[in-house]
Design a protein around this motif. Sequence first.
Motif, short mmCIF file in Angstrom:
data_model
loop_
_atom_site.label_atom_id
_atom_site.label_comp_id
_atom_site.label_asym_id
_atom_site.label_seq_id
_atom_site.Cartn_x
_atom_site.Cartn_y
_atom_site.Cartn_z
N TYR A 35 0.83 -1.20 0.00
CA TYR A 35 0.00 0.00 0.00
C TYR A 35 0.87 1.26 0.00
CZ TYR A 35 -3.24 3.61 1.36
OH TYR A 35 -3.97 4.78 1.38
N GLY A 36 1.94 1.24 0.80
CA GLY A 36 2.83 2.39 0.86
C GLY A 36 3.48 2.69 -0.48
N LEU A 37 3.86 1.64 -1.21
CA LEU A 37 4.43 1.83 -2.55
C LEU A 37 3.40 2.43 -3.50
CD1 LEU A 37 6.42 -1.51 -2.83
CD2 LEU A 37 7.42 0.79 -2.82
N TRP A 38 2.14 2.03 -3.33
CA TRP A 38 1.07 2.58 -4.18
C TRP A 38 0.79 4.03 -3.84
CZ3 TRP A 38 -3.80 4.32 -2.54
CH2 TRP A 38 -4.70 4.61 -3.56
N GLU A 39 0.68 4.33 -2.54
CA GLU A 39 0.28 5.67 -2.13
C GLU A 39 1.31 6.73 -2.50
OE1 GLU A 39 -0.78 8.12 1.92
OE2 GLU A 39 -1.70 6.15 1.66
N LYS A 40 2.57 6.37 -2.59
CA LYS A 40 3.60 7.37 -2.90
C LYS A 40 3.42 7.99 -4.28
CE LYS A 40 7.20 4.35 -4.88
NZ LYS A 40 7.29 5.01 -6.19
N ASN A 41 2.59 7.36 -5.12
CA ASN A 41 2.32 7.91 -6.46
C ASN A 41 0.91 8.48 -6.59
OD1 ASN A 41 4.83 7.41 -7.73
ND2 ASN A 41 4.32 5.25 -7.89
N GLN A 42 0.20 8.62 -5.48
CA GLN A 42 -1.16 9.18 -5.52
C GLN A 42 -1.10 10.69 -5.25
OE1 GLN A 42 -3.41 6.90 -6.67
NE2 GLN A 42 -1.48 5.74 -6.69
N PHE A 43 -0.61 11.42 -6.24
CA PHE A 43 -0.32 12.84 -6.08
C PHE A 43 -1.62 13.65 -5.99
CE2 PHE A 43 3.09 10.91 -8.60
CZ PHE A 43 4.17 11.14 -7.74
N VAL A 44 -1.60 14.63 -5.09
CA VAL A 44 -2.77 15.49 -4.90
C VAL A 44 -2.31 16.95 -4.82
CG1 VAL A 44 -4.09 13.70 -3.69
CG2 VAL A 44 -2.69 15.31 -2.37
N VAL A 45 -3.27 17.84 -5.05
CA VAL A 45 -3.05 19.26 -4.84
C VAL A 45 -3.92 19.68 -3.65
CG1 VAL A 45 -3.25 21.59 -5.79
CG2 VAL A 45 -2.53 19.70 -7.27
N ARG A 46 -3.28 20.06 -2.58
CA ARG A 46 -4.02 20.59 -1.42
C ARG A 46 -4.26 22.08 -1.64
NH1 ARG A 46 -1.86 22.80 3.44
NH2 ARG A 46 0.16 21.75 3.13
N GLU A 47 -5.49 22.50 -1.50
CA GLU A 47 -5.83 23.90 -1.72
C GLU A 47 -6.16 24.58 -0.40
OE1 GLU A 47 -8.21 25.03 -5.04
OE2 GLU A 47 -7.98 23.08 -6.04
N CYS A 302 -0.57 9.59 4.02
CA CYS A 302 0.11 10.87 3.84
C CYS A 302 0.46 11.03 2.36
CB CYS A 302 1.36 10.93 4.71
SG CYS A 302 2.19 12.53 4.69
N ARG A 303 -0.52 11.35 1.55
CA ARG A 303 -0.29 11.39 0.10
C ARG A 303 0.63 12.53 -0.31
NH1 ARG A 303 -5.75 9.05 -2.91
NH2 ARG A 303 -5.69 7.09 -1.74
N PRO A 304 1.42 12.31 -1.35
CA PRO A 304 2.31 13.36 -1.83
C PRO A 304 1.51 14.54 -2.35
CG PRO A 304 2.26 11.52 -3.37
CD PRO A 304 1.51 11.08 -2.16
N GLU A 305 1.99 15.75 -2.06
CA GLU A 305 1.17 16.91 -2.38
C GLU A 305 1.98 18.10 -2.86
OE1 GLU A 305 -0.79 18.15 1.25
OE2 GLU A 305 1.00 19.23 1.94
N ALA A 306 1.34 18.87 -3.74
CA ALA A 306 1.71 20.26 -3.96
C ALA A 306 0.60 21.08 -3.30
CB ALA A 306 1.79 20.57 -5.44
N VAL A 307 0.89 22.33 -2.98
CA VAL A 307 -0.10 23.16 -2.30
C VAL A 307 -0.39 24.38 -3.16
CG1 VAL A 307 -0.69 24.39 -0.19
CG2 VAL A 307 0.82 22.41 -0.07
N LEU A 308 -1.67 24.60 -3.42
CA LEU A 308 -2.11 25.81 -4.11
C LEU A 308 -2.73 26.72 -3.08
CD1 LEU A 308 -2.32 27.21 -6.87
CD2 LEU A 308 -4.63 26.27 -7.05
#
Length: 315
Positions: A35-47, A302-308
Motif C-alpha cells: 500500500y505504501g508503494l502505491w500511495e507514494k504515487n497518488q499525487f494530490v493538490v491541497r488547496e 500521507c499522500r504526496p502533495e503540492a499546495v495551491l
Amino acid sequence: MVDASALASRARNIGRGFAVTAAAGAAAGLATAGYGLWEKNQFVVREESLPIMPPGFGTFRILHLSDIHFVPGQHRKAQWLSSLAELEPDLVVNTGDNLSHAKAVDPLLKALAPLLEFPGVFVPGSNDYYAPTLKNPASYLVGPSKAQKEPVELDWPRLRAYFGMSGWVDLTNRAQSLVLNRLRFDFSGVDDPHLGLERYAGWPRGTKGRDADPHLRVAVIHAPYQRVLDHFTEDGADLLLAGHTHGGQICIPGYGALVSNCDLPTWRAKGLHDWESGGHSTPVNVSGGIGTSRFAPVRIACRPEAVLLTLTPRA
C-alpha cells in the motif's frame, strides 16, 4: 502419569499457532508495504485560502512545491509535475530537497520546464546538496536525522544556476523584492536549517520606511525548525512557507504523523497553521512534500502533495 501423546499434540498446536500468527504478521507487513508503494504515487493538490492581501488587490495564487526527491525513471511523478502548470499560478515557491539521485538533475529540469515559465523563488534543502543514504527508519523516532559523515555531493550548483537563468529568484540567505500583479512582495529566505546553514538577511534593502506602501512579507524556509519560525514571526513576516517534514511520511490514520524530522510538533507536520512568538502570529504552510528518499519509497496515510495557496484581500 503424564500422557506423552497429549503433550506432543499440545506442542504441535502451539507451534501451529505461532506459525499462523507469524504468517499473518508477515502478510500484514507485505500488504502495508504494498500500500505504501502505491500511495507514494497518488499525487494530490491541497488547496488553501488565506486572507492576507492588502485591501484593493485581487487574489494571488502561490504554488508551493517541496521535497520532490526526484529519481531517474519516475515518469508518473514527472508527468504530474509538468501538469501543475495548468493551474497557472501567479508564483511558484520551491522549498528544497529537489533531488534524490546523482543523475536526477536533467529529468527533473525537464519535468519542471512548464513551471519555470512562471515567476518563482527557491531555497535548497539538504538533499539538494547531498544524496540520501540508507538508514534505519526507527532512528527517526528518537530525533531528527543526523548529518552524514562522508556525504555524496549532488549537482546542486547546476540545478541552482538553471533555476536562476529561468528567472526563479534564489533566496539562499538573501532577501529580494518582486512586484507581482502590481503588489510589492518582500521575500527573505535562508539556507537549510536542518544543516545549521541559515543566516538571516532581513528584509530587502530599499523597503525600509516604506511600510505604508502596500506590500507582503514572505519568508521561505526548507526545514521549519522553531528557532527559524520564531525569528521570522518576530521580524514581521506575513507568511511562512516550509517543507522538509514529508508530513510525517508514514502516519497513523486518525492520529497523524509520528515524526517531523525536526523540532516542530508532529501535529504541525503538514498543513496551514498560525505560529506564535514574541507576541506576534504568522500563518505558516508546511508542505507534506512530493517525494520520498529513494531508500524509503513509501507513504502511508500521507499522500504526496503540492499546495495551491490562494491569497485573498483582508477584510
